[in-house]
Design a protein around this motif. Sequence first.
Motif, PDB file in Angstrom:
ATOM      1  N   ARG A   3       0.818  -1.221   0.000  1.00 23.33           N
ATOM      2  CA  ARG A   3       0.000   0.000   0.000  1.00 23.33           C
ATOM      3  C   ARG A   3       0.854   1.274   0.000  1.00 23.33           C
ATOM      4  O   ARG A   3       0.340   2.357  -0.223  1.00 23.33           O
ATOM      5  CB  ARG A   3      -0.942   0.009   1.209  1.00 23.33           C
ATOM      6  CG  ARG A   3      -2.076  -0.992   1.044  1.00 23.33           C
ATOM      7  CD  ARG A   3      -3.007  -1.058   2.223  1.00 23.33           C
ATOM      8  NE  ARG A   3      -3.521   0.226   2.660  1.00 23.33           N
ATOM      9  CZ  ARG A   3      -4.017   0.455   3.871  1.00 23.33           C
ATOM     10  NH1 ARG A   3      -4.065  -0.508   4.762  1.00 23.33           N
ATOM     11  NH2 ARG A   3      -4.472   1.640   4.197  1.00 23.33           N
ATOM     12  N   VAL A   4       2.139   1.119   0.251  1.00 20.63           N
ATOM     13  CA  VAL A   4       3.052   2.263   0.341  1.00 20.63           C
ATOM     14  C   VAL A   4       3.990   2.325  -0.862  1.00 20.63           C
ATOM     15  O   VAL A   4       4.260   3.393  -1.405  1.00 20.63           O
ATOM     16  CB  VAL A   4       3.878   2.185   1.654  1.00 20.63           C
ATOM     17  CG1 VAL A   4       4.976   3.212   1.687  1.00 20.63           C
ATOM     18  CG2 VAL A   4       2.967   2.307   2.869  1.00 20.63           C
ATOM     19  N   ASN A   5       4.471   1.166  -1.285  1.00 18.09           N
ATOM     20  CA  ASN A   5       5.520   1.036  -2.289  1.00 18.09           C
ATOM     21  C   ASN A   5       5.325   1.895  -3.539  1.00 18.09           C
ATOM     22  O   ASN A   5       6.229   2.617  -3.936  1.00 18.09           O
ATOM     23  CB  ASN A   5       5.688  -0.439  -2.662  1.00 18.09           C
ATOM     24  CG  ASN A   5       6.997  -0.715  -3.352  1.00 18.09           C
ATOM     25  OD1 ASN A   5       7.896   0.125  -3.370  1.00 18.09           O
ATOM     26  ND2 ASN A   5       7.109  -1.885  -3.930  1.00 18.09           N
ATOM     27  N   ASN A   6       4.185   1.826  -4.184  1.00 24.37           N
ATOM     28  CA  ASN A   6       3.963   2.572  -5.426  1.00 24.37           C
ATOM     29  C   ASN A   6       3.074   3.795  -5.223  1.00 24.37           C
ATOM     30  O   ASN A   6       2.318   4.176  -6.108  1.00 24.37           O
ATOM     31  CB  ASN A   6       3.354   1.652  -6.487  1.00 24.37           C
ATOM     32  CG  ASN A   6       4.335   0.573  -6.902  1.00 24.37           C
ATOM     33  OD1 ASN A   6       5.516   0.847  -7.082  1.00 24.37           O
ATOM     34  ND2 ASN A   6       3.856  -0.654  -7.026  1.00 24.37           N
ATOM     35  N   SER A   7       3.175   4.392  -4.056  1.00 23.03           N
ATOM     36  CA  SER A   7       2.354   5.570  -3.779  1.00 23.03           C
ATOM     37  C   SER A   7       3.204   6.625  -3.086  1.00 23.03           C
ATOM     38  O   SER A   7       4.388   6.421  -2.835  1.00 23.03           O
ATOM     39  CB  SER A   7       1.153   5.197  -2.908  1.00 23.03           C
ATOM     40  OG  SER A   7       1.566   4.998  -1.577  1.00 23.03           O
ATOM     41  N   ASP A   8       2.580   7.719  -2.742  1.00 28.31           N
ATOM     42  CA  ASP A   8       3.262   8.826  -2.088  1.00 28.31           C
ATOM     43  C   ASP A   8       3.153   8.740  -0.568  1.00 28.31           C
ATOM     44  O   ASP A   8       3.803   9.477   0.141  1.00 28.31           O
ATOM     45  CB  ASP A   8       2.652  10.146  -2.607  1.00 28.31           C
ATOM     46  CG  ASP A   8       3.537  11.335  -2.297  1.00 28.31           C
ATOM     47  OD1 ASP A   8       4.767  11.160  -2.216  1.00 28.31           O
ATOM     48  OD2 ASP A   8       2.987  12.437  -2.110  1.00 28.31           O
ATOM     49  N   ILE A   9       2.291   7.822  -0.065  1.00 27.41           N
ATOM     50  CA  ILE A   9       2.094   7.743   1.384  1.00 27.41           C
ATOM     51  C   ILE A   9       3.239   7.003   2.058  1.00 27.41           C
ATOM     52  O   ILE A   9       3.951   6.223   1.425  1.00 27.41           O
ATOM     53  CB  ILE A   9       0.741   7.087   1.750  1.00 27.41           C
ATOM     54  CG1 ILE A   9       0.689   5.631   1.281  1.00 27.41           C
ATOM     55  CG2 ILE A   9      -0.434   7.902   1.233  1.00 27.41           C
ATOM     56  CD1 ILE A   9      -0.465   4.843   1.887  1.00 27.41           C
ATOM     57  N   LEU A  10       3.423   7.245   3.351  1.00 25.75           N
ATOM     58  CA  LEU A  10       4.519   6.628   4.094  1.00 25.75           C
ATOM     59  C   LEU A  10       4.111   5.406   4.898  1.00 25.75           C
ATOM     60  O   LEU A  10       4.932   4.532   5.144  1.00 25.75           O
ATOM     61  CB  LEU A  10       5.145   7.654   5.045  1.00 25.75           C
ATOM     62  CG  LEU A  10       6.034   8.693   4.378  1.00 25.75           C
ATOM     63  CD1 LEU A  10       6.420   9.779   5.357  1.00 25.75           C
ATOM     64  CD2 LEU A  10       7.278   8.039   3.816  1.00 25.75           C
ATOM     65  N   LEU A  11       2.846   5.356   5.328  1.00 22.89           N
ATOM     66  CA  LEU A  11       2.403   4.253   6.169  1.00 22.89           C
ATOM     67  C   LEU A  11       1.038   3.728   5.729  1.00 22.89           C
ATOM     68  O   LEU A  11       0.180   4.516   5.320  1.00 22.89           O
ATOM     69  CB  LEU A  11       2.332   4.706   7.634  1.00 22.89           C
ATOM     70  CG  LEU A  11       3.672   5.050   8.292  1.00 22.89           C
ATOM     71  CD1 LEU A  11       3.453   5.795   9.601  1.00 22.89           C
ATOM     72  CD2 LEU A  11       4.508   3.801   8.519  1.00 22.89           C
ATOM     73  N   PRO A  12       0.815   2.415   5.846  1.00 24.64           N
ATOM     74  CA  PRO A  12      -0.471   1.822   5.449  1.00 24.64           C
ATOM     75  C   PRO A  12      -1.524   1.987   6.556  1.00 24.64           C
ATOM     76  O   PRO A  12      -1.861   1.039   7.261  1.00 24.64           O
ATOM     77  CB  PRO A  12      -0.113   0.351   5.221  1.00 24.64           C
ATOM     78  CG  PRO A  12       1.012   0.100   6.185  1.00 24.64           C
ATOM     79  CD  PRO A  12       1.794   1.392   6.246  1.00 24.64           C
ATOM     80  N   VAL A  13      -2.040   3.187   6.711  1.00 24.93           N
ATOM     81  CA  VAL A  13      -2.965   3.508   7.797  1.00 24.93           C
ATOM     82  C   VAL A  13      -4.376   3.020   7.469  1.00 24.93           C
ATOM     83  O   VAL A  13      -4.886   3.272   6.378  1.00 24.93           O
ATOM     84  CB  VAL A  13      -2.976   5.037   8.059  1.00 24.93           C
ATOM     85  CG1 VAL A  13      -3.921   5.393   9.196  1.00 24.93           C
ATOM     86  CG2 VAL A  13      -1.561   5.546   8.349  1.00 24.93           C
ATOM     87  N   TYR A  14      -4.979   2.333   8.417  1.00 28.96           N
ATOM     88  CA  TYR A  14      -6.364   1.877   8.303  1.00 28.96           C
ATOM     89  C   TYR A  14      -7.300   3.014   8.716  1.00 28.96           C
ATOM     90  O   TYR A  14      -6.845   4.045   9.216  1.00 28.96           O
ATOM     91  CB  TYR A  14      -6.604   0.669   9.211  1.00 28.96           C
ATOM     92  CG  TYR A  14      -5.950  -0.607   8.720  1.00 28.96           C
ATOM     93  CD1 TYR A  14      -6.715  -1.634   8.195  1.00 28.96           C
ATOM     94  CD2 TYR A  14      -4.571  -0.783   8.779  1.00 28.96           C
ATOM     95  CE1 TYR A  14      -6.129  -2.811   7.742  1.00 28.96           C
ATOM     96  CE2 TYR A  14      -3.977  -1.952   8.327  1.00 28.96           C
ATOM     97  CZ  TYR A  14      -4.761  -2.959   7.813  1.00 28.96           C
ATOM     98  OH  TYR A  14      -4.169  -4.116   7.360  1.00 28.96           O
ATOM     99  N   SER A  15      -8.595   2.806   8.552  1.00 35.05           N
ATOM    100  CA  SER A  15      -9.561   3.829   8.984  1.00 35.05           C
ATOM    101  C   SER A  15      -9.441   4.027  10.492  1.00 35.05           C
ATOM    102  O   SER A  15      -9.002   3.125  11.214  1.00 35.05           O
ATOM    103  CB  SER A  15     -10.995   3.404   8.637  1.00 35.05           C
ATOM    104  OG  SER A  15     -11.427   2.379   9.523  1.00 35.05           O
ATOM    105  N   ASN A  16      -9.829   5.197  10.958  1.00 33.01           N
ATOM    106  CA  ASN A  16      -9.742   5.500  12.385  1.00 33.01           C
ATOM    107  C   ASN A  16     -10.566   4.503  13.200  1.00 33.01           C
ATOM    108  O   ASN A  16     -10.117   4.013  14.242  1.00 33.01           O
ATOM    109  CB  ASN A  16     -10.216   6.933  12.639  1.00 33.01           C
ATOM    110  CG  ASN A  16      -9.724   7.476  13.966  1.00 33.01           C
ATOM    111  OD1 ASN A  16      -8.892   6.876  14.635  1.00 33.01           O
ATOM    112  ND2 ASN A  16     -10.244   8.616  14.355  1.00 33.01           N
ATOM    113  N   GLN A  17     -11.749   4.173  12.714  1.00 34.38           N
ATOM    114  CA  GLN A  17     -12.618   3.232  13.414  1.00 34.38           C
ATOM    115  C   GLN A  17     -11.959   1.852  13.527  1.00 34.38           C
ATOM    116  O   GLN A  17     -11.937   1.241  14.592  1.00 34.38           O
ATOM    117  CB  GLN A  17     -13.960   3.133  12.691  1.00 34.38           C
ATOM    118  CG  GLN A  17     -14.984   2.278  13.413  1.00 34.38           C
ATOM    119  CD  GLN A  17     -16.327   2.242  12.683  1.00 34.38           C
ATOM    120  OE1 GLN A  17     -16.463   2.779  11.587  1.00 34.38           O
ATOM    121  NE2 GLN A  17     -17.300   1.605  13.290  1.00 34.38           N
TER     122      GLN A  17
END
Length: 182
Positions: free
Chosen positions: A91-105
């Motif tokens: 979820r991080v590798n080919n994107s700009d995000i740093l961590l695979p964060v789930y929904s807050n809930q």
Amino acid sequence: MVYLSKAELQKIKEKKFKRYTLSINRDIFVFCCYTGLPYGDVLELKKKHIQIGIDGKKWIYTRRMKTNTLLRIPLLEEAERILEKYKEHPRVNNSDILLPVYSNQKTNQYLREITKAVKINKQLSFHAARHTFATTVTLANGVPIETVSKLLGHTKLSTTQIYARVIDSKISNDMDKLRGKV
């Protein structure tokens, strides 16, 4: 205000989980215990937000979603280790995000499972990471309240002073216990 003690934080960090989702959520929670970032800000944390700071080390440069206040947070070793661990995550590798964060809930649901697994009797939500950063990680280790305030992105020092009162109350309670033993 719920926050983890040093021992509780250590228990969570050291626990090996069979379910990968629990490990991921634990790691992201721990990351925030060492950065003070709230859920919305870690969710939006991008690769461009990691920059080299004035000391030549990695820092987070971003703005708080809630207040648009500029944040400059030096990365502690534990936070850097977690970023490194997830840089190849699908979820991080080919994107700009740093961590695979789930929904807050979902994250809060997993945190309840985590606290149960490590036998910590606290109603932990993601926001407790921010409280843990302010109390256990910074103030309890002698970081001045003005610095903590800046790291948290507070616009008023009085907002940060709530955490200092928590620390003072802990000291008072501990001393009361000691008086009973001495």
